[in-house]
Design a protein around this motif. Sequence first.
Motif, PDB file in Angstrom:
ATOM      1  N   GLY A 176     120.630  12.791 -29.497  1.00 44.30           N
ATOM      2  CA  GLY A 176     120.351  13.033 -28.073  1.00 44.30           C
ATOM      3  C   GLY A 176     120.744  14.417 -27.571  1.00 44.30           C
ATOM      4  N   HIS A 177     121.063  15.356 -28.473  1.00 43.72           N
ATOM      5  CA  HIS A 177     121.576  16.662 -28.031  1.00 43.72           C
ATOM      6  C   HIS A 177     120.497  17.728 -27.843  1.00 43.72           C
ATOM      7  N   ASP A 178     119.238  17.344 -27.864  1.00 41.93           N
ATOM      8  CA  ASP A 178     118.163  18.317 -27.632  1.00 41.93           C
ATOM      9  C   ASP A 178     118.500  19.121 -26.370  1.00 41.93           C
ATOM     10  N   THR A 179     118.464  20.444 -26.485  1.00 38.01           N
ATOM     11  CA  THR A 179     118.944  21.261 -25.359  1.00 38.01           C
ATOM     12  C   THR A 179     117.938  21.297 -24.199  1.00 38.01           C
ATOM     13  N   GLU A 180     116.743  20.728 -24.392  1.00 39.52           N
ATOM     14  CA  GLU A 180     115.836  20.521 -23.255  1.00 39.52           C
ATOM     15  C   GLU A 180     115.572  19.027 -23.033  1.00 39.52           C
ATOM     16  N   GLY A 181     116.349  18.190 -23.684  1.00 41.59           N
ATOM     17  CA  GLY A 181     116.272  16.752 -23.422  1.00 41.59           C
ATOM     18  C   GLY A 181     114.994  16.071 -23.894  1.00 41.59           C
ATOM     19  N   LEU A 182     114.249  16.705 -24.820  1.00 48.11           N
ATOM     20  CA  LEU A 182     112.928  16.171 -25.161  1.00 48.11           C
ATOM     21  C   LEU A 182     112.972  14.854 -25.929  1.00 48.11           C
ATOM     22  N   SER A 183     114.153  14.450 -26.388  1.00 46.21           N
ATOM     23  CA  SER A 183     114.225  13.174 -27.095  1.00 46.21           C
ATOM     24  C   SER A 183     114.363  11.997 -26.123  1.00 46.21           C
ATOM     25  N   SER A 184     114.548  12.301 -24.855  1.00 45.93           N
ATOM     26  CA  SER A 184     114.741  11.206 -23.896  1.00 45.93           C
ATOM     27  C   SER A 184     113.805  11.281 -22.706  1.00 45.93           C
ATOM     28  N   ARG A 185     113.148  12.422 -22.525  1.00 46.11           N
ATOM     29  CA  ARG A 185     112.337  12.577 -21.308  1.00 46.11           C
ATOM     30  C   ARG A 185     111.045  13.307 -21.650  1.00 46.11           C
ATOM     31  N   SER A 186     110.088  13.181 -20.740  1.00 43.94           N
ATOM     32  CA  SER A 186     108.875  13.975 -20.860  1.00 43.94           C
ATOM     33  C   SER A 186     108.746  14.767 -19.572  1.00 43.94           C
ATOM     34  N   GLN A 187     108.470  16.044 -19.717  1.00 42.76           N
ATOM     35  CA  GLN A 187     108.283  16.861 -18.517  1.00 42.76           C
ATOM     36  C   GLN A 187     106.965  16.534 -17.842  1.00 42.76           C
ATOM     37  N   ARG A 188     106.000  16.071 -18.686  1.00 42.14           N
ATOM     38  CA  ARG A 188     104.664  15.783 -18.153  1.00 42.14           C
ATOM     39  C   ARG A 188     104.570  14.308 -17.823  1.00 42.14           C
ATOM     40  N   PRO A 189     103.671  13.974 -16.908  1.00 40.69           N
ATOM     41  CA  PRO A 189     103.444  12.546 -16.685  1.00 40.69           C
ATOM     42  C   PRO A 189     102.838  11.953 -17.948  1.00 40.69           C
ATOM     43  N   GLU A 190     103.542  11.089 -18.602  1.00 44.22           N
ATOM     44  CA  GLU A 190     103.060  10.569 -19.885  1.00 44.22           C
ATOM     45  C   GLU A 190     103.700   9.213 -20.120  1.00 44.22           C
ATOM     46  N   VAL A 191     102.958   8.296 -20.673  1.00 42.15           N
ATOM     47  CA  VAL A 191     103.531   6.988 -20.985  1.00 42.15           C
ATOM     48  C   VAL A 191     104.157   7.075 -22.375  1.00 42.15           C
ATOM     49  N   PHE A 192     105.454   6.878 -22.423  1.00 40.74           N
ATOM     50  CA  PHE A 192     106.124   7.007 -23.727  1.00 40.74           C
ATOM     51  C   PHE A 192     107.282   6.027 -23.817  1.00 40.74           C
ATOM     52  N   ALA A 193     107.671   5.751 -25.062  1.00 36.64           N
ATOM     53  CA  ALA A 193     108.865   4.946 -25.315  1.00 36.64           C
ATOM     54  C   ALA A 193     109.849   5.805 -26.093  1.00 36.64           C
ATOM     55  N   VAL A 194     111.135   5.512 -25.949  1.00 37.57           N
ATOM     56  CA  VAL A 194     112.147   6.206 -26.756  1.00 37.57           C
ATOM     57  C   VAL A 194     112.474   5.330 -27.966  1.00 37.57           C
ATOM     58  N   VAL A 195     112.450   5.944 -29.141  1.00 34.45           N
ATOM     59  CA  VAL A 195     112.966   5.262 -30.336  1.00 34.45           C
ATOM     60  C   VAL A 195     114.349   5.850 -30.584  1.00 34.45           C
ATOM     61  N   ASP A 196     115.365   5.053 -30.325  1.00 33.15           N
ATOM     62  CA  ASP A 196     116.749   5.539 -30.437  1.00 33.15           C
ATOM     63  C   ASP A 196     117.326   5.048 -31.766  1.00 33.15           C
ATOM     64  N   LEU A 197     117.616   5.999 -32.651  1.00 33.97           N
ATOM     65  CA  LEU A 197     117.999   5.648 -34.026  1.00 33.97           C
ATOM     66  C   LEU A 197     119.504   5.446 -34.216  1.00 33.97           C
ATOM     67  N   ALA A 198     120.257   5.374 -33.110  1.00 36.14           N
ATOM     68  CA  ALA A 198     121.723   5.356 -33.236  1.00 36.14           C
ATOM     69  C   ALA A 198     122.249   4.220 -34.121  1.00 36.14           C
ATOM     70  N   LYS A 199     121.475   3.123 -34.196  1.00 37.45           N
ATOM     71  CA  LYS A 199     121.964   2.008 -35.039  1.00 37.45           C
ATOM     72  C   LYS A 199     121.656   2.236 -36.516  1.00 37.45           C
ATOM     73  N   LEU A 200     120.819   3.199 -36.803  1.00 36.01           N
ATOM     74  CA  LEU A 200     120.537   3.540 -38.213  1.00 36.01           C
ATOM     75  C   LEU A 200     121.430   4.726 -38.574  1.00 36.01           C
ATOM     76  N   ASN A 201     122.687   4.447 -38.785  1.00 44.34           N
ATOM     77  CA  ASN A 201     123.662   5.539 -38.938  1.00 44.34           C
ATOM     78  C   ASN A 201     124.516   5.411 -40.200  1.00 44.34           C
ATOM     79  N   ASN A 202     123.956   4.789 -41.209  1.00 42.05           N
ATOM     80  CA  ASN A 202     124.701   4.607 -42.457  1.00 42.05           C
ATOM     81  C   ASN A 202     124.878   5.920 -43.217  1.00 42.05           C
TER      82      ASN A 202
END
Length: 504
Positions: free
Chosen positions: A89-115
Motif C-alpha cells: 500500500g505504499h504507492d506514493t500516488e496511492g494507485l493501489s487503493s484509488r483511481s483518479q479517474r471515474p472508474e469501476v474497480f476493485a482492490v485486490v489486497d494481497l496482505a494475507k499472502l505473506n509467506n
Amino acid sequence: YVPAPSLAASAGDFVGCLSTDVPSQLVLTPGSPSFKPLLVSSIRNARFLAPATAEPPLCIVTPTNTSHVQAAVRCGRAHGVRLRVRSGGHDTEGLSSRSQRPEVFAVVDLAKLNNVHVDPQEATAWVNAGATIGELYYAISKAAPGLGFPAGVCPTVGVGGHFSGGGQGLMMRKYGLSADNILDASIVNADGILLQDKKAMGDDLFWAIRGGGGVSFGIVLSFKVRLVPVPPMVAFFSVTKSMDQGAVEAVTKWQTVAPALPDDLTVRVNVQQREANFQSLYLGNCSAVVATLRDRLPELNLTRADCREMSWVQYVAYIYFGDAINSSPLEALLLNRTMTLGRFYKNKSDYVKEALTKDAWEKIFTWPTGAAAEGQLVLEPQGGRMGSIAEGDTPFPHRAGVLYNIQYLESWAGGNTTTPSWINTIYDFMEPLVSKNPRAAYANYRDLDIGVNQVVGGASTYESGKVWGERYFGGNFQRLAMIKRKVDAGDYFRNEQSVPPLLS
Ligand code: FDA
C-alpha cells in the motif's frame, strides 16, 4: 490481438461471480463495517483518503490462495471491473487503493499472502508478494543468520510493489536493487492464468516485472530471491551538521566521494531544515569505517563515538525505529500494517550525474517552505554494483554515470486544501542541474505530475505513456510497451501510469 471485453461494469455480477470461487468473508463491500478500516489499513498518506482524490473501490478482495486471485481477474474481465493490486500500500500516488479517474474497480489486497520460505543452504527465499520487507528481513534473520537482502528502509513497504518497481536501499552499492536479485517469480496474467515460474512466463515477462512495475503485466504472487552474505556485525553512524557546522561544504563534497567509496560502504544524506544528516551502512566494523571517512570525507569529523556495531537485522530495525528498538524485540519488524495514518505527502525524484555547486546547495538548504509544511531531500548514492549493471539488463535504466538519486518529500498537516509549494518550486529550480533528455525519475517514487496515460479506443496510448515512461525507464520503455502488447494487449491491467501496449 484479442481486446479485453468492453468494460461496462456490473457490480452485483462481479461480486456474484467471485462468490463461486472466493469465500464471502474474503470479499468486503462498502456495507461491511470492516471495509473502511481495511481500505485505510495500509495507506500511509492522508492525501489519498480525502473524497476529492479518491474513487472508492467497489469491493476489496483479500485472497488467501492463488485461485482467489485468478477468480478476481476472471470475474473482473467478465463483468467489466478493473483491479487495483495492493501489497504494502505504499504507492506514493496511492494507485493501489484509488483511481483518479471515474472508474469501476476493485482492490485486490494481497496482505494475507505473506509467506516467506528461506532456504539457508541455497541462500534463496521464496517470498509472497503480500509480505512486507520487514517480514522478509525477519524471516531471513531467523532462518539464515549471515545472510541478508538488499531492499528499502521502511519495514512496512510491500514486496509486490517494491521489488517489481526496483527496490533501492543501503546495500544497493554492494548488491544492486532488490529487482537485480530476483531469480524467479510467479504471476497471474490478464487471462487469469497462473504462470508458476519464469519458464512459464517467458524471458520477456520475467524481465518486465523486475523493475518495470508489476501491475501493468499481471498480479505477481511471489518472487524467488537471491540472499546475500552479510558479516556478523555491521557498522552504522548518524552524524548531523548544521549550516554553521559546514553542512553545505560536506554535502557538496559528498556528491563525488559517496559514489566512489568501497562498495560495502554506503553513506546517504537527509537534507532538512538547514541541516544534513549523514547515515551509513558499512559491511564491516567501526574502526575501518571511521578511518575511511576521516580520509575521504574529513568534513564529517567522524569519531569512533559516532559509530555503532550491530547485526544486520538489528541494523535494519535500528535505522527505522532508532533508539526505540533497544527496548523492543526485533518482532517490531513485523509491524502491524494498520499504523495510524500519517501526514499528507508529495514525492518527486531526480538523478544527478554531475555534482551541484556549493552555491546551488546554499540555495537548496535555505529554500523556503510554507508555514505548515516540511521539505526534505533524501540523497542515495549509487556507483559500485549499480554502475556495473547494463541499462537493459532490467527495466531500471539508471546505472553507470549516476552519482546519486534524490527523493524530494514535502509533508504537511494542513489537510487536502493545502497545495504543496516547496516541492514544486525546488523541482523547477533543479531542472538545469539534474539528468536531462529526458529528466529521469525513479518508478518507485511515483509522481503523477510527470504525466498520465490517455485512453483512446479502450487502451492507454503509447504516446501518452512515453511522456512519463521514458523518464522512469529510459530506452527500456519501448520494450516494456511491446511486452505489454504481448501479455495484455487489451490493456485490462491499467492505471494512470501503467505501461501502455505498443500496438503497432
Ligand atoms: P503498493 O501496494 O501501493 O503497490 C505499489 C504499486 O505496485 C501499485 O501500482 C500496485 O498496484 C503495484 N503492485 C503492488 N503489488 C503488486 C503485485 N503483487 N503484483 C503486481 N503489481 C503490484 N522505495 C525504495 O526503493 N526504497 C525505500 O527505502 C523506500 N521507502 C519507502 C518508505 C515509505 C514510507 C514509502 C511510502 C515508500 C517507500 N519507497 C521506497 C517506495 C516504495 O518502494 C514504492 O512505493 C513501492 O511501489 C511500494 O510497494 P508496496 O507493495 O508497498 O505498494
